[in-house]
Scaffold this motif. Structure first.
Motif, PDB file in Angstrom:
ATOM      1  N   LYS A   1      14.725  -3.695  -8.976  1.00 37.63           N
ATOM      2  CA  LYS A   1      14.526  -5.096  -9.373  1.00 37.63           C
ATOM      3  C   LYS A   1      13.057  -5.479  -9.462  1.00 37.63           C
ATOM      4  O   LYS A   1      12.718  -6.635  -9.708  1.00 37.63           O
ATOM      5  CB  LYS A   1      15.257  -6.012  -8.374  1.00 37.63           C
ATOM      6  CG  LYS A   1      16.759  -5.753  -8.324  1.00 37.63           C
ATOM      7  CD  LYS A   1      17.424  -6.628  -7.294  1.00 37.63           C
ATOM      8  CE  LYS A   1      18.932  -6.419  -7.301  1.00 37.63           C
ATOM      9  NZ  LYS A   1      19.297  -5.029  -6.977  1.00 37.63           N
ATOM     10  N   GLY A   2      12.167  -4.502  -9.248  1.00 41.61           N
ATOM     11  CA  GLY A   2      10.735  -4.778  -9.359  1.00 41.61           C
ATOM     12  C   GLY A   2      10.176  -5.588  -8.212  1.00 41.61           C
ATOM     13  O   GLY A   2       9.059  -6.113  -8.309  1.00 41.61           O
ATOM     14  N   ILE A   3      10.925  -5.699  -7.116  1.00 37.81           N
ATOM     15  CA  ILE A   3      10.470  -6.521  -5.990  1.00 37.81           C
ATOM     16  C   ILE A   3       9.231  -5.915  -5.336  1.00 37.81           C
ATOM     17  O   ILE A   3       8.282  -6.621  -4.979  1.00 37.81           O
ATOM     18  CB  ILE A   3      11.612  -6.686  -4.961  1.00 37.81           C
ATOM     19  CG1 ILE A   3      12.758  -7.477  -5.588  1.00 37.81           C
ATOM     20  CG2 ILE A   3      11.108  -7.372  -3.696  1.00 37.81           C
ATOM     21  CD1 ILE A   3      14.026  -7.490  -4.773  1.00 37.81           C
ATOM     22  N   GLY A   4       9.248  -4.589  -5.197  1.00 40.22           N
ATOM     23  CA  GLY A   4       8.106  -3.921  -4.571  1.00 40.22           C
ATOM     24  C   GLY A   4       6.816  -4.180  -5.309  1.00 40.22           C
ATOM     25  O   GLY A   4       5.765  -4.418  -4.694  1.00 40.22           O
ATOM     26  N   ARG A   5       6.868  -4.163  -6.630  1.00 32.64           N
ATOM     27  CA  ARG A   5       5.649  -4.406  -7.415  1.00 32.64           C
ATOM     28  C   ARG A   5       5.154  -5.841  -7.213  1.00 32.64           C
ATOM     29  O   ARG A   5       3.950  -6.093  -7.178  1.00 32.64           O
ATOM     30  CB  ARG A   5       5.930  -4.125  -8.902  1.00 32.64           C
ATOM     31  CG  ARG A   5       4.680  -4.065  -9.764  1.00 32.64           C
ATOM     32  CD  ARG A   5       4.987  -3.480 -11.132  1.00 32.64           C
ATOM     33  NE  ARG A   5       5.336  -2.073 -11.078  1.00 32.64           N
ATOM     34  CZ  ARG A   5       4.449  -1.080 -10.992  1.00 32.64           C
ATOM     35  NH1 ARG A   5       3.153  -1.350 -10.937  1.00 32.64           N
ATOM     36  NH2 ARG A   5       4.852   0.172 -10.964  1.00 32.64           N
ATOM     37  N   GLN A   6       6.086  -6.783  -7.060  1.00 32.65           N
ATOM     38  CA  GLN A   6       5.694  -8.169  -6.798  1.00 32.65           C
ATOM     39  C   GLN A   6       4.986  -8.297  -5.449  1.00 32.65           C
ATOM     40  O   GLN A   6       4.167  -9.200  -5.258  1.00 32.65           O
ATOM     41  CB  GLN A   6       6.924  -9.074  -6.822  1.00 32.65           C
ATOM     42  CG  GLN A   6       7.607  -9.175  -8.184  1.00 32.65           C
ATOM     43  CD  GLN A   6       8.922  -9.920  -8.109  1.00 32.65           C
ATOM     44  OE1 GLN A   6       9.124 -10.774  -7.247  1.00 32.65           O
ATOM     45  NE2 GLN A   6       9.848  -9.592  -9.007  1.00 32.65           N
ATOM     46  N   LEU A   7       5.286  -7.394  -4.541  1.00 34.01           N
ATOM     47  CA  LEU A   7       4.665  -7.397  -3.215  1.00 34.01           C
ATOM     48  C   LEU A   7       3.385  -6.565  -3.174  1.00 34.01           C
ATOM     49  O   LEU A   7       2.784  -6.401  -2.113  1.00 34.01           O
ATOM     50  CB  LEU A   7       5.650  -6.848  -2.170  1.00 34.01           C
ATOM     51  CG  LEU A   7       6.955  -7.612  -1.982  1.00 34.01           C
ATOM     52  CD1 LEU A   7       7.903  -6.828  -1.090  1.00 34.01           C
ATOM     53  CD2 LEU A   7       6.681  -8.990  -1.382  1.00 34.01           C
ATOM     54  N   ASN A   8       2.992  -6.024  -4.345  1.00 36.74           N
ATOM     55  CA  ASN A   8       1.850  -5.105  -4.447  1.00 36.74           C
ATOM     56  C   ASN A   8       2.122  -3.767  -3.764  1.00 36.74           C
ATOM     57  O   ASN A   8       1.196  -3.038  -3.398  1.00 36.74           O
ATOM     58  CB  ASN A   8       0.575  -5.737  -3.864  1.00 36.74           C
ATOM     59  CG  ASN A   8       0.135  -6.960  -4.632  1.00 36.74           C
ATOM     60  OD1 ASN A   8       0.249  -7.013  -5.869  1.00 36.74           O
ATOM     61  ND2 ASN A   8      -0.338  -7.978  -3.923  1.00 36.74           N
TER      62      ASN A   8
ATOM     63  N   SER B   1       8.795 -14.848   6.144  1.00 41.56           N
ATOM     64  CA  SER B   1       8.311 -15.153   4.793  1.00 41.56           C
ATOM     65  C   SER B   1       7.952 -13.860   4.078  1.00 41.56           C
ATOM     66  O   SER B   1       7.785 -12.805   4.703  1.00 41.56           O
ATOM     67  CB  SER B   1       7.082 -16.065   4.855  1.00 41.56           C
ATOM     68  OG  SER B   1       5.988 -15.358   5.449  1.00 41.56           O
ATOM     69  N   VAL B   2       7.814 -13.974   2.755  1.00 44.18           N
ATOM     70  CA  VAL B   2       7.384 -12.826   1.954  1.00 44.18           C
ATOM     71  C   VAL B   2       5.974 -12.423   2.339  1.00 44.18           C
ATOM     72  O   VAL B   2       5.634 -11.232   2.382  1.00 44.18           O
ATOM     73  CB  VAL B   2       7.472 -13.166   0.448  1.00 44.18           C
ATOM     74  CG1 VAL B   2       6.823 -12.062  -0.391  1.00 44.18           C
ATOM     75  CG2 VAL B   2       8.930 -13.365   0.041  1.00 44.18           C
ATOM     76  N   GLU B   3       5.130 -13.411   2.668  1.00 50.64           N
ATOM     77  CA  GLU B   3       3.754 -13.110   3.073  1.00 50.64           C
ATOM     78  C   GLU B   3       3.734 -12.286   4.365  1.00 50.64           C
ATOM     79  O   GLU B   3       2.936 -11.354   4.509  1.00 50.64           O
ATOM     80  CB  GLU B   3       2.945 -14.397   3.252  1.00 50.64           C
ATOM     81  CG  GLU B   3       2.502 -15.036   1.960  1.00 50.64           C
ATOM     82  CD  GLU B   3       1.702 -14.086   1.078  1.00 50.64           C
ATOM     83  OE1 GLU B   3       0.801 -13.406   1.621  1.00 50.64           O
ATOM     84  OE2 GLU B   3       1.991 -14.000  -0.132  1.00 50.64           O
ATOM     85  N   ALA B   4       4.601 -12.625   5.285  1.00 51.50           N
ATOM     86  CA  ALA B   4       4.675 -11.869   6.542  1.00 51.50           C
ATOM     87  C   ALA B   4       5.134 -10.431   6.274  1.00 51.50           C
ATOM     88  O   ALA B   4       4.648  -9.475   6.902  1.00 51.50           O
ATOM     89  CB  ALA B   4       5.633 -12.555   7.506  1.00 51.50           C
ATOM     90  N   LEU B   5       6.046 -10.274   5.314  1.00 54.09           N
ATOM     91  CA  LEU B   5       6.490  -8.924   4.922  1.00 54.09           C
ATOM     92  C   LEU B   5       5.336  -8.133   4.324  1.00 54.09           C
ATOM     93  O   LEU B   5       5.133  -6.955   4.661  1.00 54.09           O
ATOM     94  CB  LEU B   5       7.650  -9.032   3.927  1.00 54.09           C
ATOM     95  CG  LEU B   5       8.090  -7.726   3.252  1.00 54.09           C
ATOM     96  CD1 LEU B   5       8.529  -6.688   4.282  1.00 54.09           C
ATOM     97  CD2 LEU B   5       9.228  -8.002   2.258  1.00 54.09           C
TER      98      LEU B   5
ATOM     99  N   PRO C   1      16.335  -7.394   3.944  1.00 56.06           N
ATOM    100  CA  PRO C   1      16.837  -8.686   4.444  1.00 56.06           C
ATOM    101  C   PRO C   1      15.910  -9.871   4.193  1.00 56.06           C
ATOM    102  O   PRO C   1      16.367 -11.016   4.205  1.00 56.06           O
ATOM    103  CB  PRO C   1      17.000  -8.434   5.952  1.00 56.06           C
ATOM    104  CG  PRO C   1      16.047  -7.335   6.259  1.00 56.06           C
ATOM    105  CD  PRO C   1      16.040  -6.459   5.058  1.00 56.06           C
ATOM    106  N   THR C   2      14.605  -9.614   3.945  1.00 49.83           N
ATOM    107  CA  THR C   2      13.671 -10.722   3.753  1.00 49.83           C
ATOM    108  C   THR C   2      13.773 -11.305   2.349  1.00 49.83           C
ATOM    109  O   THR C   2      13.523 -12.494   2.137  1.00 49.83           O
ATOM    110  CB  THR C   2      12.222 -10.247   4.012  1.00 49.83           C
ATOM    111  OG1 THR C   2      12.157  -9.669   5.312  1.00 49.83           O
ATOM    112  CG2 THR C   2      11.236 -11.396   3.910  1.00 49.83           C
ATOM    113  N   ILE C   3      14.136 -10.461   1.385  1.00 45.26           N
ATOM    114  CA  ILE C   3      14.145 -10.868  -0.022  1.00 45.26           C
ATOM    115  C   ILE C   3      15.511 -11.418  -0.401  1.00 45.26           C
ATOM    116  O   ILE C   3      16.546 -10.782  -0.169  1.00 45.26           O
ATOM    117  CB  ILE C   3      13.800  -9.666  -0.938  1.00 45.26           C
ATOM    118  CG1 ILE C   3      12.478  -9.014  -0.500  1.00 45.26           C
ATOM    119  CG2 ILE C   3      13.750 -10.100  -2.389  1.00 45.26           C
ATOM    120  CD1 ILE C   3      11.281  -9.926  -0.600  1.00 45.26           C
TER     121      ILE C   3
END
Length: 316
Positions: free
Chosen positions: A197-204, A294-298, A246-248
């Protein structure tokens, strides 16, 4: 090593010293048996051979869909190839095959087709229809059909059984270092890279999503791990997450409703890997999978995981 798909495909040219078993994991306990096999074959001027079966008999006879194996059949062949074995014979296990009598199995297959001159086998080995023949029967067959039987002792069989049990337990608990110590190599996951789903790329932290086709392959405990992989001629390190993210948020699904995923972030690597088949070797475990506030904490935790991974890799 030559891999033969089915007893009927064996060349019948070379006489063999053979052992029979599942050899799941091909771990350090198995390695002792394989060394005996090769040594005996060399002394007698024969070829060393392992006869194994696929699917696993429990999958066929007991319809055991919950069985989890340490190796896929391809992984097993790869590991056995390193042992100096001459032949790996993978015979299809079917209901019809299970109905062969002990005489038919020994005379028609082991003797006439595999040209066995010596069989190295466990003291508790059973074979033939309904597993009604044992090593005493095999020795009697040897006297009739002119082959030798060498017994693997109870202690050696127990060592193999204990090793397999400890490896499975360690992997289920995420104790990859113990599992690797008993295996004598890094536990591996082999699969094809599929689009996620491209989530990893969104997280850098772009990830390769590993799809393992074989449902019977044992997947270690959820969490993050340090891994390595040969991509072409290059060894690449990275970190892998096994779990449910679980965070996403995912279309309103709770983590309990999601499918487990295996995602690998490779360090200093950004090439297209889609539809490539890769073998991921697991080196160490970093932590449990957890849900962050949060996503930032992840993202902050992923950065820490990367630094810890690089430190562990450098320490190797």
């Amino acid at each position: 090593m030559i891999t033969v798909q089915g007893i009927n495909e064996y060349d019948k040219v070379h006489s063999t010293v053979i052992t029979i078993g599942t050899f799941d994991g091909v771990h350090i306990g198995h390695r002792k048996i394989l060394e005996r096999l090769s040594k005996s074959a060399n002394e007698l001027g024969l070829k060393s051979a392992v006869l194994t079966f696929f699917p696993h008999p429990r999958m066929v006879l007991q319809k055991d869909t919950d069985i989890r194996l340490l190796n896929t059949i391809d992984e097993k062949a790869q590991i056995l190839d390193r042992s100096g074995l001459d032949f790996l014979i993978v015979h299809p296990f079917t209901h019809n095959f299970s109905r062969l009598s002990a005489t038919e199995f020994v005379r028609d297959l082991l003797v006439n087709k595999l040209k066995s001159k010596k069989i190295i086998i466990g003291y508790d080995h059973r074979f033939g229809r309904n597993r009604n023949a044992n090593i005493t029967d095999l020795v009697a067959f040897g006297n009739t059909f002119d082959f030798e039987v060498e017994e693997i002792s109870a202690q050696e069989i127990d060592d193999v059984s204990v090793s397999s049990t400890k490896i499975r337990k360690a992997l289920e608990e995420g104790d990859i270092l113990t599992a690797n110590a008993y295996l004598g190599y890094q536990y591996m996951l082999t699969g094809t890279i599929k689009r996620g789903k491209g989530i990893g790329r969104q997280l850098n932290f772009p990830t390769a999503n590993l799809h393992i086709e074989e449902s019977y392959k044992l997947i270690p405990k959820t969490g993050s791990y340090v891994v390595q992989c040969m991509i072409g001629e290059r060894k690449v390190y990275g970190m892998m997450n096994i779990g449910f993210n679980p965070t996403i948020s995912e279309n309103g699904k709770s983590p309990n409703e999601r499918k487990e995923s295996i995602e690998v972030h490779f360090f200093d690597f950004d090439e297209d890997l889609y539809e490539q088949k890769l073998q991921i070797d697991i080196l160490e475990r970093l932590r449990d999978e957890q849900k962050f506030d949060s996503v930032e904490a992840l993202k902050e935790q992923l950065a820490k995981d990367k630094q810890k991974s690089l430190a562990l890799i450098t320490g190797k």
